[in-house]
Design a protein around this motif. Structure first.
Motif, mmCIF file in Angstrom:
data_model
loop_
_atom_site.group_PDB
_atom_site.id
_atom_site.type_symbol
_atom_site.label_atom_id
_atom_site.label_comp_id
_atom_site.label_asym_id
_atom_site.label_seq_id
_atom_site.Cartn_x
_atom_site.Cartn_y
_atom_site.Cartn_z
ATOM 1 N N ASN A 1 0.809 -1.221 0.000
ATOM 2 C CA ASN A 1 0.000 0.000 0.000
ATOM 3 C C ASN A 1 0.840 1.269 0.000
ATOM 4 N N ASP A 2 1.997 1.250 0.672
ATOM 5 C CA ASP A 2 2.783 2.479 0.762
ATOM 6 C C ASP A 2 3.440 2.852 -0.568
ATOM 7 N N HIS A 3 3.407 1.946 -1.538
ATOM 8 C CA HIS A 3 3.959 2.249 -2.861
ATOM 9 C C HIS A 3 2.881 2.557 -3.896
ATOM 10 N N VAL A 4 1.627 2.245 -3.571
ATOM 11 C CA VAL A 4 0.554 2.410 -4.564
ATOM 12 C C VAL A 4 -0.609 3.265 -4.075
ATOM 13 N N ASP A 5 -0.566 3.729 -2.813
ATOM 14 C CA ASP A 5 -1.772 4.362 -2.260
ATOM 15 C C ASP A 5 -2.183 5.637 -2.995
ATOM 16 N N ALA A 6 -1.218 6.385 -3.554
ATOM 17 C CA ALA A 6 -1.553 7.617 -4.262
ATOM 18 C C ALA A 6 -1.672 7.430 -5.773
ATOM 19 N N ALA A 7 -1.485 6.212 -6.254
ATOM 20 C CA ALA A 7 -1.449 5.984 -7.708
ATOM 21 C C ALA A 7 -2.764 6.332 -8.401
ATOM 22 N N PRO A 8 -3.927 5.867 -7.918
ATOM 23 C CA PRO A 8 -5.164 6.218 -8.616
ATOM 24 C C PRO A 8 -5.433 7.724 -8.658
ATOM 25 N N ALA A 9 -5.176 8.412 -7.563
ATOM 26 C CA ALA A 9 -5.412 9.859 -7.542
ATOM 27 C C ALA A 9 -4.477 10.576 -8.514
ATOM 28 N N LEU A 10 -3.223 10.136 -8.584
ATOM 29 C CA LEU A 10 -2.280 10.752 -9.516
ATOM 30 C C LEU A 10 -2.692 10.449 -10.957
ATOM 31 N N ALA A 11 -3.169 9.227 -11.193
ATOM 32 C CA ALA A 11 -3.636 8.872 -12.533
ATOM 33 C C ALA A 11 -4.825 9.729 -12.939
ATOM 34 N N GLU A 12 -5.726 9.957 -11.992
ATOM 35 C CA GLU A 12 -6.906 10.765 -12.298
ATOM 36 C C GLU A 12 -6.524 12.201 -12.643
ATOM 37 N N ARG A 13 -5.530 12.719 -11.955
ATOM 38 C CA ARG A 13 -5.102 14.097 -12.194
ATOM 39 C C ARG A 13 -4.374 14.256 -13.512
ATOM 40 N N THR A 14 -3.626 13.221 -13.917
ATOM 41 C CA THR A 14 -2.703 13.362 -15.043
ATOM 42 C C THR A 14 -3.105 12.588 -16.286
ATOM 43 N N GLY A 15 -3.999 11.610 -16.133
ATOM 44 C CA GLY A 15 -4.345 10.753 -17.257
ATOM 45 C C GLY A 15 -3.332 9.663 -17.544
ATOM 46 N N ALA A 16 -2.308 9.555 -16.701
ATOM 47 C CA ALA A 16 -1.274 8.546 -16.923
ATOM 48 C C ALA A 16 -1.764 7.169 -16.487
ATOM 49 N N PRO A 17 -1.375 6.106 -17.189
ATOM 50 C CA PRO A 17 -1.765 4.757 -16.782
ATOM 51 C C PRO A 17 -0.937 4.260 -15.605
ATOM 52 N N VAL A 18 -1.579 3.477 -14.740
ATOM 53 C CA VAL A 18 -0.900 2.816 -13.625
ATOM 54 C C VAL A 18 -0.487 1.419 -14.088
ATOM 55 N N LEU A 19 0.792 1.096 -13.950
ATOM 56 C CA LEU A 19 1.330 -0.175 -14.422
ATOM 57 C C LEU A 19 1.846 -0.996 -13.244
ATOM 58 N N LEU A 20 1.473 -2.291 -13.217
ATOM 59 C CA LEU A 20 1.832 -3.190 -12.117
ATOM 60 C C LEU A 20 2.029 -4.584 -12.676
ATOM 61 N N HIS A 21 2.982 -5.324 -12.111
ATOM 62 C CA HIS A 21 3.137 -6.724 -12.500
ATOM 63 C C HIS A 21 1.913 -7.509 -12.017
ATOM 64 N N PRO A 22 1.343 -8.380 -12.860
ATOM 65 C CA PRO A 22 0.097 -9.054 -12.477
ATOM 66 C C PRO A 22 0.206 -9.922 -11.232
ATOM 67 N N ASP A 23 1.399 -10.414 -10.898
ATOM 68 C CA ASP A 23 1.542 -11.251 -9.712
ATOM 69 C C ASP A 23 1.286 -10.473 -8.418
ATOM 70 N N ASP A 24 1.291 -9.142 -8.505
ATOM 71 C CA ASP A 24 1.064 -8.337 -7.304
ATOM 72 C C ASP A 24 -0.355 -7.772 -7.225
ATOM 73 N N GLU A 25 -1.227 -8.209 -8.111
ATOM 74 C CA GLU A 25 -2.594 -7.694 -8.037
ATOM 75 C C GLU A 25 -3.313 -8.065 -6.727
ATOM 76 N N PRO A 26 -3.051 -9.238 -6.115
ATOM 77 C CA PRO A 26 -3.684 -9.486 -4.806
ATOM 78 C C PRO A 26 -3.294 -8.451 -3.749
ATOM 79 N N LEU A 27 -2.044 -8.007 -3.758
ATOM 80 C CA LEU A 27 -1.632 -6.952 -2.826
ATOM 81 C C LEU A 27 -2.277 -5.624 -3.194
ATOM 82 N N TRP A 28 -2.319 -5.309 -4.464
ATOM 83 C CA TRP A 28 -2.960 -4.079 -4.925
ATOM 84 C C TRP A 28 -4.406 -4.006 -4.446
ATOM 85 N N ARG A 29 -5.123 -5.127 -4.560
ATOM 86 C CA ARG A 29 -6.545 -5.129 -4.219
ATOM 87 C C ARG A 29 -6.795 -4.889 -2.736
ATOM 88 N N MET A 30 -5.786 -5.136 -1.889
ATOM 89 C CA MET A 30 -5.937 -4.815 -0.469
ATOM 90 C C MET A 30 -6.103 -3.309 -0.253
#
Length: 210
Positions: free
Chosen positions: A68-97
């Motif tokens: 969470n401490d590496h991704v918590d601001a990612a959606p808000a930054l993406a919304e502000r900038t239009g940039a895509p958020v990129l993550l390795h698929p093996d970490d999607e269970p952690l992302w979903r937390m």
């Protein structure tokens, strides 16, 4: 036009996993020139990161892993900038937390090359701290962004869910210590180091175990 450079921002917040919480300072790395940039690890403070990016076009928000401490601001930054958020698929269970209702916009894969300001960032899949942990190698800049895989003084933590000590040591030995000794390693927390400074510590890591 000035060439590609690395800008550095430190943000502070809370890391949460396995029912515990810890106050942490995170390194946010911004790679680019005066017109475009890539952010590595949008941690804690979307406003501060957006301010550091400034008027540049943000090409991507790269997550070295899903804690969470590496991704918590990612959606808000993406919304502000239009940039895509990129993550390795093996970490999607952690992302979903952290973001159960918002998926990453794209996947990272070993060997994938992201280009910004004429500079290539090659994705190195380095599991251990997390299953989908990646590092980003920029040979033209003489640097590798190591997330929480390699710090000054040794490997990232492996005492919590989704982590494994033998796996992180193998990742470091096979993917990072094979880089030139003078490569600067810029981690997700703390001070930078070099590959050459960390190589002699491998026997100690193996002896220590976790």
């Amino acid at each position: 036009m000035p060439g590609c450079r690395v800008d550095h921002l430190v943000t502070s917040g809370t890391f949460r996993l396995d029912g515990g919480s810890w106050e942490v300072d995170n390194n946010v790395w911004i790679i680019g020139d005066d017109t475009e940039a890539v952010v590595i690890d949008a941690a804690h403070d979307a406003d501060a990161i957006a301010e550091a990016v400034g008027g540049r076009t943000l090409r991507a928000i790269v997550c070295t892993h899903g804690h969470n401490d590496h991704v918590d601001a990612a959606p808000a930054l993406a919304e502000r900038t239009g940039a895509p958020v990129l993550l390795h698929p093996d970490d999607e269970p952690l992302w979903r937390m952290t973001h159960p209702d918002r998926h990453p916009d794209g996947q990272l894969a070993d060997g994938q090359v992201l280009t910004v300001a004429g500079t290539d960032l090659t994705v190195l899949h380095t599991p251990g701290h997390a299953p989908g942990a990646v590092c980003l190698h920029a040979p033209e800049l003489g640097t590798v962004f190591t997330g929480d895989t390699l710090f000054q003084g040794g490997p990232g933590a492996t005492g919590r869910s989704y982590s494994d000590f033998p796996t992180i040591v193998e990742s470091i030995r096979n993917r990072l210590l094979t880089l030139p000794d003078d490569t600067i390693a810029r981690p997700g927390h703390g001070d930078s180091t070099t590959i050459g400074e960390e190589s002699p510590g491998v026997p100690d890591w193996l002896a220590r175990g976790h």
